[in-house]
Scaffold this motif. Structure first.
Motif, PDB file in Angstrom:
ATOM      1  N   ALA A  49       0.855  -1.195   0.000  1.00 52.36           N
ATOM      2  CA  ALA A  49       0.000   0.000   0.000  1.00 52.36           C
ATOM      3  C   ALA A  49       0.887   1.241   0.000  1.00 52.36           C
ATOM      4  N   PRO A  50       0.681   2.168  -0.951  1.00 57.33           N
ATOM      5  CA  PRO A  50       1.514   3.381  -0.983  1.00 57.33           C
ATOM      6  C   PRO A  50       1.416   4.157   0.321  1.00 57.33           C
ATOM      7  N   GLN A  51       2.563   4.637   0.784  1.00 51.79           N
ATOM      8  CA  GLN A  51       2.598   5.452   1.999  1.00 51.79           C
ATOM      9  C   GLN A  51       1.869   6.768   1.794  1.00 51.79           C
ATOM     10  N   PHE A  52       1.280   7.278   2.856  1.00 53.81           N
ATOM     11  CA  PHE A  52       0.687   8.617   2.773  1.00 53.81           C
ATOM     12  C   PHE A  52       0.647   9.238   4.147  1.00 53.81           C
ATOM     13  N   LEU A  54      -1.966  12.187   5.723  1.00 55.02           N
ATOM     14  CA  LEU A  54      -3.091  13.091   5.443  1.00 55.02           C
ATOM     15  C   LEU A  54      -3.639  13.638   6.751  1.00 55.02           C
ATOM     16  N   LYS A  55      -4.305  14.776   6.666  1.00 54.08           N
ATOM     17  CA  LYS A  55      -4.864  15.388   7.882  1.00 54.08           C
ATOM     18  C   LYS A  55      -6.265  14.844   8.157  1.00 54.08           C
ATOM     19  N   GLN A  62      -2.014  12.075   9.906  1.00 52.56           N
ATOM     20  CA  GLN A  62      -2.099  10.629  10.116  1.00 52.56           C
ATOM     21  C   GLN A  62      -1.331   9.964   8.988  1.00 52.56           C
ATOM     22  N   LEU A  64       0.068   6.370   7.030  1.00 51.78           N
ATOM     23  CA  LEU A  64      -0.333   4.974   6.847  1.00 51.78           C
ATOM     24  C   LEU A  64       0.372   4.098   7.872  1.00 51.78           C
ATOM     25  N   LEU A  67      -1.104   4.419  11.274  1.00 50.71           N
ATOM     26  CA  LEU A  67      -2.417   3.789  11.375  1.00 50.71           C
ATOM     27  C   LEU A  67      -2.305   2.271  11.444  1.00 50.71           C
ATOM     28  N   LEU A  68      -1.249   1.712  10.858  1.00 45.17           N
ATOM     29  CA  LEU A  68      -1.081   0.258  10.833  1.00 45.17           C
ATOM     30  C   LEU A  68      -0.314  -0.267  12.046  1.00 45.17           C
TER      31      LEU A  68
END
Lengths: 82, 128
Positions: A49-52, A54-55, A62, A64, A67-68
């Motif tokens: 999954a591409p890293q990101f 985001l607000k 936040q 990736l 979150l994982l």
């Protein structure tokens, strides 16, 4: 009621309210998208999954990986409230 | 509708040790108001210009006749999303495991067809 049943009821109502010409435009756009091959090119099972970052709605960043950190994630892409 | 349906399953998703997150091109303040209105118990992340959606291969630009129609209906995406791209993500539900690998995808070009949250939950159980 399942989600799809709710959506079908909404769609039925929508079809009665929207002019035919508008429905043609909408339908054509969906068809074009389906025929474009984009779905087949989208990210596949087994890919990284591409890293990101985001607000969220509180303005906090936040990522990736953040979150994982505690387990798997269900990620849903949502068009908008409209 | 879709986010409400996912929200109804949030306890089960958390109970399985997973996180639920939505990504939307809408501006953060619109996401915030929507989240509060719907009492959503998961985050909505703001994806300006659908840049992340693009990385996941699901961004598309609406054709001109559709953007004209939406404008007529008051669906002013540039205003809601804060950019002029008239792009949107295809509705997509992905399950990503703790190692960052995509383990499940449910993507549809037809925005009137959405993944059934109970199916997503079932798929999540197989990923654990």
């Amino acid at each position: 009621m399942t989600l799809q049943e709710k959506m079908d009821a909404y769609k039925k109502d929508f079809l009665t309210k929207v002019p035919k010409e508008a429905l043609k435009v909408i339908h054509r756009a969906t068809e074009q998208l389906a025929n474009s091959g984009l779905v087949e090119q989208a990210i596949q099972v087994g890919s990284a999954a591409p890293q990101f970052t985001l607000k969220n709605s509180s303005g906090e960043a936040q990522s990736l990986s953040g979150l994982l950190a505690n387990g798997p994630m269900v990620l849903t892409f949502y068009r908008g409230k409209w | 509708m879709e986010l409400d349906a996912l929200n109804a399953l949030i306890d089960e998703i958390s109970g399985l040790g997973a996180t639920l997150v939505a990504v939307s091109p809408q501006a953060a303040d619109i996401n915030k108001a929507f989240r509060e209105e719907k009492k959503l118990r998961f985050d909505i992340l703001s994806d300006p210009g659908n840049a992340v959606a693009h990385q996941y291969g699901i961004r598309h630009r609406l054709p001109d006749d559709l953007t004209a129609l939406y404008t007529k209906f008051g669906i002013n995406l540039p205003e809601f999303n804060g950019d002029d791209s008239w792009t949107l993500p295809m509705p997509a539900c992905l399950i990503i495991d703790a190692a960052g690998v995509v383990r499940h995808t449910d993507i549809n070009a037809d925005y009137t067809i959405r993944p059934e949250p109970t199916d997503t939950l079932a798929a999540l159980k197989t990923v654990l």
